[in-house]
Design an enzyme around this catalytic site. Structure first.
Site, PDB file in Angstrom:
ATOM      1  CG  ASP A  90      -0.274  -0.046   2.521  1.00 14.73           C
ATOM      2  OD1 ASP A  90       0.912   0.333   2.579  1.00 14.73           O
ATOM      3  OD2 ASP A  90      -0.899  -0.444   3.502  1.00 14.73           O
ATOM      4  CG  ASP A 272      -6.468  -5.183   1.880  1.00 20.02           C
ATOM      5  OD1 ASP A 272      -6.039  -4.836   2.993  1.00 20.02           O
ATOM      6  OD2 ASP A 272      -7.071  -4.400   1.120  1.00 20.02           O
ATOM      7  CB  CYS A 310     -11.556 -26.597   8.090  1.00 16.85           C
ATOM      8  SG  CYS A 310     -10.074 -25.618   7.788  1.00 16.85           S
ATOM      9  CB  CYS A 312      -6.579 -25.163   7.919  1.00 16.02           C
ATOM     10  SG  CYS A 312      -7.045 -25.238   9.670  1.00 16.02           S
ATOM     11  CB  CYS A 315      -9.044 -28.199  10.923  1.00 18.60           C
ATOM     12  SG  CYS A 315      -9.947 -26.699  11.413  1.00 18.60           S
ATOM     13  CG  HIS A 341      -9.479 -22.162  11.265  1.00 20.37           C
ATOM     14  ND1 HIS A 341      -9.926 -23.324  10.681  1.00 20.37           N
ATOM     15  CD2 HIS A 341     -10.568 -21.354  11.392  1.00 20.37           C
ATOM     16  CE1 HIS A 341     -11.238 -23.234  10.478  1.00 20.37           C
ATOM     17  NE2 HIS A 341     -11.642 -22.048  10.901  1.00 20.37           N
TER      18      HIS A 341
END
Length: 377
Positions: A90, A272, A310, A312, A315, A341
């Protein structure tokens, strides 16, 4: 550089090709403010386990420390962090303008005090472009004035005009920097930012003006700062028809899963937000059944993963009870597992959005999930 593969109404499925790789859109850019995700998540975690496509870093913070000159000396953000995919930086504008009691705006730029040590710093379009060139990001954002809502019409109009003048200076400076020997990324892209607060005519006129500059992409800024979601959606609808079709569109600082689904349906490609990682550090976790607060007593002996749907790293290996214990005990690992997660959830949400575009079922997917993903369990 950017091509639209498929459309459903205003919603778009695309591919954005950069010198650091191709981004499948719609996409969520994971926010690594100081070149790291807060919560102990590294570039290698994001790349290998969390399905991240783009990392977003903060120009203002990296200019203050470790210093953009040092990052350039060390080979740019990609070498510094180990991240080999696209990076967006940015402009520093939002952070500078949030320091309302510590800054002074002139036509040349903004003089402000560092929030770290009070040191006086000047930043204008040329300085912002130079810092971002030193960082070597894939995409640089133009230096703009982000006006706090609500603002008067007169001030907003003057601010839009100044932002356009600054944008022209950004474009000229980037062309100069990209042509120099020793530039980290001579293919650095420049995105302009649409402003105009919540005034339809200012937003529309400003978008028309900056579209004529033929930039690499266009962002909608100055939203998601406290105005009702319906106002944000309305402004997108005002601006979107005026945004170049063949350029990526970025809605800055957004947002919740519902915000993303609504904005995608209105033609936005990139997003974002710090919210998924920030909320995760406090135990607020997204699941495909809704939002849970892992701090709740009912999870203290729950051996299920955070989300049974999930896959991930958290998990796959840990229970709700364990994550809850770590966060309640103030253990850093708890924040890391929770952030992993939430970021995985956001990135797989975008994957599912793209899959449903490919199948011609995006609108159905949106309608089936938008309220459920926003509900608290």
């Amino acid at each position: 550089m950017f091509k639209v593969i498929k459309k459903e109404g205003s919603a778009r499925r695309g591919e954005f090709t950069t010198v650091h790789g191709t981004v499948q859109t719609p996409a969520f850019m994971n926010v690594a403010t100081c070149a790291a995700i807060k919560g102990g998540v590294s570039a290698f975690d994001m790349s290998e386990d969390l399905r991240t496509q783009v990392m977003l870093c903060n120009t203002y913070h990296l200019h203050l420390r470790p210093g953009d000159d040092l990052v350039k000396k060390l080979g740019g953000l990609h070498k510094f962090t180990g991240w080999d995919k696209p990076i967006l930086t940015d402009s520093g504008g939002f952070q500078v303008f949030s320091l309302s009691s510590l800054r002074k705006i002139t036509e040349e730029g903004v003089t402000f005090q560092s929030h770290i040590d009070g040191k006086k710093i000047f930043m204008g379009p040329e300085e912002s472009m130079t810092i971002q060139s030193n960082l070597g990001s894939t995409i640089a954002m133009a230096f703009d004035e982000c006006v706090e809502n609500p603002a008067t019409y007169d001030y907003s109009a003057k601010s839009c005009a100044r932002t356009t003048r600054w944008l022209k200076r950004c474009k000229a400076k980037m062309a100069e920097l990209n042509s120099k020997d020793g530039t980290i990324n001579p293919n650095q892209l420049l995105f302009g930012i649409n402003q105009g607060c919540t005034f339809d005519d200012l937003r529309a006129n400003h978008m028309k003006e900056i579209a004529e500059l033929d930039l690499d992409g266009y962002a909608i800024g100055g939203l998601a700062v406290g105005e009702p979601a319906e106002v944000m959606y309305h402004i997108i609808e005002v601006v979107e028809p005026l945004m170049p079709i063949e350029k990526p569109r970025y809605l800055m600082g957004v947002g919740t899963p519902a915000n993303i689904l609504e904005a995608v349906s209105r033609g936005v490609d990139l997003f974002d937000c710090v919210m998924p990682s920030r909320n995760a550090r406090h135990g607020h976790l997204f699941t495909w059944d809704g939002i849970i607060n892992i701090n709740n007593e009912k999870y203290k002996d729950d051996l299920d993963p955070i989300d049974t749907a999930c896959n991930c790293p958290t998990c796959k290996k840990h229970s709700r009870a364990y994550v809850r214990h770590l966060i309640k005990a103030g253990e850093m690992l708890g924040q890391r597992l929770a952030v992993q997660h939430n970021l995985y959830f956001y990135n797989t949400l975008m994957e599912k959005i793209r899959e449903n575009f490919d199948n011609g079922t995006f609108e159905q997917f949106k309608n089936e999930n938008i309220f459920k993903l926003s509900s608290r369990i």
